[in-house]
Design an enzyme around this catalytic site. Structure first.
Site, PDB file in Angstrom:
ATOM      1  CG  HIS A 121      33.197 -13.246  13.172  1.00  0.00           C
ATOM      2  ND1 HIS A 121      32.619 -12.172  13.807  1.00  0.00           N
ATOM      3  CD2 HIS A 121      34.519 -13.188  13.478  1.00  0.00           C
ATOM      4  CE1 HIS A 121      33.551 -11.497  14.460  1.00  0.00           C
ATOM      5  NE2 HIS A 121      34.710 -12.099  14.279  1.00  0.00           N
ATOM      6  CG  ASP A 197      31.284 -12.286   7.339  1.00  0.00           C
ATOM      7  OD1 ASP A 197      32.199 -11.623   6.822  1.00  0.00           O
ATOM      8  OD2 ASP A 197      31.323 -12.695   8.515  1.00  0.00           O
ATOM      9  CD  GLN A 200      39.037 -13.667   7.853  1.00  0.00           C
ATOM     10  OE1 GLN A 200      40.056 -13.616   7.164  1.00  0.00           O
ATOM     11  NE2 GLN A 200      39.015 -13.226   9.097  1.00  0.00           N
ATOM     12  CE  LYS A 223      38.473  -9.375   9.526  1.00  0.00           C
ATOM     13  NZ  LYS A 223      39.241  -9.638  10.744  1.00  0.00           N
ATOM     14  CB  CYS A 363      34.842 -13.640  17.119  1.00  0.00           C
ATOM     15  SG  CYS A 363      35.833 -12.484  18.041  1.00  0.00           S
TER      16      CYS A 363
HETATM   17  N1  C6P Z   1      37.606 -11.702  12.420  1.00  0.00           N
HETATM   18  C1  C6P Z   1      39.586 -12.747  13.342  1.00  0.00           C
HETATM   19  O1  C6P Z   1      40.642 -12.729  13.969  1.00  0.00           O
HETATM   20  P1  C6P Z   1      35.329  -6.631  11.898  1.00  0.00           P
HETATM   21  O2  C6P Z   1      35.836  -6.834  13.290  1.00  0.00           O
HETATM   22  O3  C6P Z   1      33.972  -5.972  11.873  1.00  0.00           O
HETATM   23  O4  C6P Z   1      36.318  -5.984  11.001  1.00  0.00           O
HETATM   24  O5  C6P Z   1      35.170  -8.108  11.262  1.00  0.00           O
HETATM   25  C2  C6P Z   1      34.340  -9.050  11.885  1.00  0.00           C
HETATM   26  C3  C6P Z   1      34.427 -10.364  11.190  1.00  0.00           C
HETATM   27  C4  C6P Z   1      33.315 -10.827  10.516  1.00  0.00           C
HETATM   28  N2  C6P Z   1      33.352 -11.976   9.843  1.00  0.00           N
HETATM   29  C5  C6P Z   1      34.465 -12.744   9.794  1.00  0.00           C
HETATM   30  C6  C6P Z   1      34.430 -14.004   8.992  1.00  0.00           C
HETATM   31  C7  C6P Z   1      35.608 -12.333  10.453  1.00  0.00           C
HETATM   32  O6  C6P Z   1      36.693 -13.096  10.397  1.00  0.00           O
HETATM   33  C8  C6P Z   1      35.597 -11.119  11.183  1.00  0.00           C
HETATM   34  C9  C6P Z   1      36.799 -10.673  11.968  1.00  0.00           C
HETATM   35  C10 C6P Z   1      38.842 -11.446  13.118  1.00  0.00           C
HETATM   36  O7  C6P Z   1      39.126 -13.783  12.860  1.00  0.00           O
HETATM   37  C11 C6P Z   1      38.649 -10.717  14.401  1.00  0.00           C
HETATM   38  S1  C6P Z   1      37.584 -11.571  15.515  1.00  0.00           S
END
Ligand code: C6P
Length: 409
Positions: A121, A197, A200, A223, A363
């Site tokens: 991401h 990270d 997910q 999430k 993203c």
């Molecule tokens: N992905 C998606 O629709 P935040 O925004 O900080 O809570 O998470 C960022 C992030 C980081 N790593 C991974 C693997 C992610 O999937 C995400 C967030 C969302 O896929 C929003 S772009």
């Protein structure tokens, strides 16, 4: 086994019509819905307990502090950290990864190598690009093989020059789950640090940071049924002790003199300013909720959904699905394209049937480019989804195919 009908009753938002159809929410990788236990916690907090933490001696301040710190304790247990000193509250995964990158960046020198993967991401790419540029470090990538991380390439790219491996546990596009324990072992043998990270993975499987032997692990509350604006950065105590915070003021101060200052102990050393108290407390309640269901049960249930829906998707003529073909290797995130339809048109058509999916680059632009497409649609499931939701998705895709069969109108 989970009773999804009973569970669904906890999520008020799911009981609504969208475009005259019952809502089927399949955008859980973007954010999950909140059970009423979490919503009620926020209302209760602001109606009864609201105060700043760690500062006051009055009853409300003590109550707020106690609940805030109890949430940290629950989080520690949830991911099996050794101590609450290792649990830092953040705004989300992005903040956690930026903190680590900035702080570890100070320990790097020109020529040091940072390894990431092509499935990251943006939140686990851009902070490292910035650090690499600032200190003259070299950014290297591990690519894919059969929709999964190319482990042979990982063994080539990770060397004694690798100071940091920053990698996602589960892809938000491919539905791939990476072998973090094996990667941690590999990078540690070479003397490097692993930053994971967990955005997910944490909502969908049991996380044990000690068993995985990761040095840093970041995830987002929103999430996993908690509110937006709260997240967690886990770090091994000895590393957190050695590195510097990246934000200054408020909570994290020990003493401020005219020209120098000292920081308080872990974990507060990293939590500058008034923290997100209400959402941190609600995160604790979301964790209670997940614990009650059992992370192993959640994982098994979602796997059952993937076993059910992935072959049905694969059987649709003109569909292209990304990531591993075997349902057993695919998480509950499924990205796809259909015929020559623009993914946004596809997602809009599905929305007309009440089915909420995401479309775009998710993203993860370097991955999307590597896959040779410009965007995808993506359905992502959580434990409140049912096989009926899967059927509705499949039916809506067939209806969309039929609607566009003579080309885009
Ligand atoms: N992905 C998606 O629709 P935040 O925004 O900080 O809570 O998470 C960022 C992030 C980081 N790593 C991974 C693997 C992610 O999937 C995400 C967030 C969302 O896929 C929003 S772009």
């Amino acid at each position: 086994m989970l009773d999804s009908t009973k569970i669904k009753a906890d999520f008020p938002i799911l009981f609504q019509q969208v475009n005259d159809e019952p809502l089927v929410y399949l955008d859980n990788a973007a954010t999950t819905q909140k059970p009423k236990q979490v919503i009620d916690t926020l209302v209760h907090y602001y109606e009864h307990d609201n105060a700043n933490v760690h500062r006051g001696v009055h009853t409300l301040a003590e109550r707020a502090t106690q609940n805030y710190e109890m949430s940290r304790k629950k989080t520690q247990k949830f991911i099996n950290a050794k101590t609450t000193k290792e649990i830092l509250f953040t705004r989300g995964t992005t903040t956690g990864l930026n903190w680590v990158a900035q702080s570890l960046g100070e320990t790097l020198k020109a020529g040091d190598e940072i390894v990431i993967s092509i499935m990251e991401h943006h939140s686990n790419i851009v902070p490292w690009q910035q650090v690499a540029r600032r200190v003259g470090a070299v950014l290297k990538y591990i690519h894919l093989k059969d929709g999964k991380l190319d482990m042979a390439e990982a063994h080539e790219v990770i060397t004694e020059r690798t100071k940091i491996l920053a990698i996602t546990h589960a892809s938000n596009v491919l539905g791939t789950v990476n072998p973090i324990k094996e990667l941690a072992d590999l990078v540690h043998q070479k003397g490097g640090i692993i930053v994971v990270d967990g955005a997910q993975s944490t909502p969908h499987m049991k996380i044990d940071v000690q068993d995985l032997d990761v040095d840093f692990f970041a995830f987002s509350g929103h999430k996993l049924c908690a509110p937006t604006g709260i997240g967690v950065l886990y770090g091994k105590e000895e590393i957190l002790k050695a590195i510097s915070p990246v934000e200054f003021g408020g909570e994290m101060i020990d003493f401020v003199h005219k020209f120098e200052s000292t920081w308080t102990d872990l974990p507060w050393k990293f939590e500058a300013g008034t923290p997100n108290i209400a959402d941190a407390i609600a995160l604790g309640v979301a964790i209670d909720y997940l614990d009650e269901l059992g992370m192993e049960n959640i994982h098994a249930y979602e796997q059952e959904l993937v076993d059910y829906v992935l072959p049905k998707l694969q059987a649709i003529p003109g569909i292209e699905i990304y990531g591993p073909e075997n349902p057993a290797e695919h998480s509950s995130v499924i990205a796809f394209n259909l015929d020559n339809l623009h993914p946004h048109d596809l997602a809009t058509a599905l929305d007309m049937e009440g089915v909420a999916v995401r479309a775009g680059h998710h993203c993860a632009q370097p991955l999307i480019e590597y896959l040779g497409v410009f965007a995808t649609a993506r359905a992502s499931f959580y434990f409140y989804n049912t096989k009926a939701d899967c059927d509705k998705l499949i039916e809506a895709i067939y209806l969309t195919k039929e609607f566009f069969k003579d080309g885009i109108i």
